[in-house]
Design an enzyme around this catalytic site. Structure first.
Site, PDB file in Angstrom:
ATOM      1  N   CYS A  31     -38.113  54.723  43.164  1.00 31.58           N
ATOM      2  CA  CYS A  31     -38.793  53.570  43.762  1.00 31.58           C
ATOM      3  C   CYS A  31     -37.794  52.656  44.490  1.00 31.58           C
ATOM      4  CB  CYS A  31     -39.521  52.807  42.652  1.00 31.58           C
ATOM      5  SG  CYS A  31     -40.166  51.200  43.133  1.00 31.58           S
ATOM      6  N   CYS A  34     -38.037  48.933  43.721  1.00 27.59           N
ATOM      7  CA  CYS A  34     -37.507  48.673  42.383  1.00 27.59           C
ATOM      8  C   CYS A  34     -35.993  48.494  42.445  1.00 27.59           C
ATOM      9  CB  CYS A  34     -37.825  49.836  41.436  1.00 27.59           C
ATOM     10  SG  CYS A  34     -39.585  50.126  41.167  1.00 27.59           S
TER      11      CYS A  34
END
Length: 106
Positions: A31, A34
């Site tokens: 991600c 993230c």
């Protein structure tokens, strides 16, 4: 204090039983958003040392807790206080936005 890593096995002890508020970052290695907020969370952990615990949970390695809290997208930040979820934030945010969110909810 640096960011701690939590798992399905130690979530209750590290988060729900904590005597301090805990901000849990649900994330995954793949991600990009993230990864973009990770340095910001490290800074917040240092700035609020003694006041707030920052914890990270990899959703790929720990499927039970994210399912229990109905995590649908990442990054998702859940703020816990006294063993209860008190706030949620989904998606990457600017530092000032995250700081404001924390101030409102702590």
């Amino acid at each position: 204090m640096s960011v701690i890593h939590v798992s399905d096995k130690n979530f209750a002890k590290q988060v729900l039983e904590s005597d301090k508020p805990v901000l849990v970052d649900f994330w995954a290695e793949w991600c990009a958003p993230c990864k973009s907020i990770a340095p910001m969370l490290e800074e917040i952990a240092e700035a609020r040392d003694g006041e707030l615990v920052i914890a990270k949970m990899n959703i790929d390695e720990n499927p039970n807790t994210p399912q229990e809290y109905k995590i649908r997208g990442i990054p998702t930040l859940l703020l816990f206080k006294g063993g209860k979820r008190i706030a949620i934030s989904v998606g990457a945010q600017a530092r000032h936005t995250l700081d404001s969110w924390l101030e409102e909810n702590l």
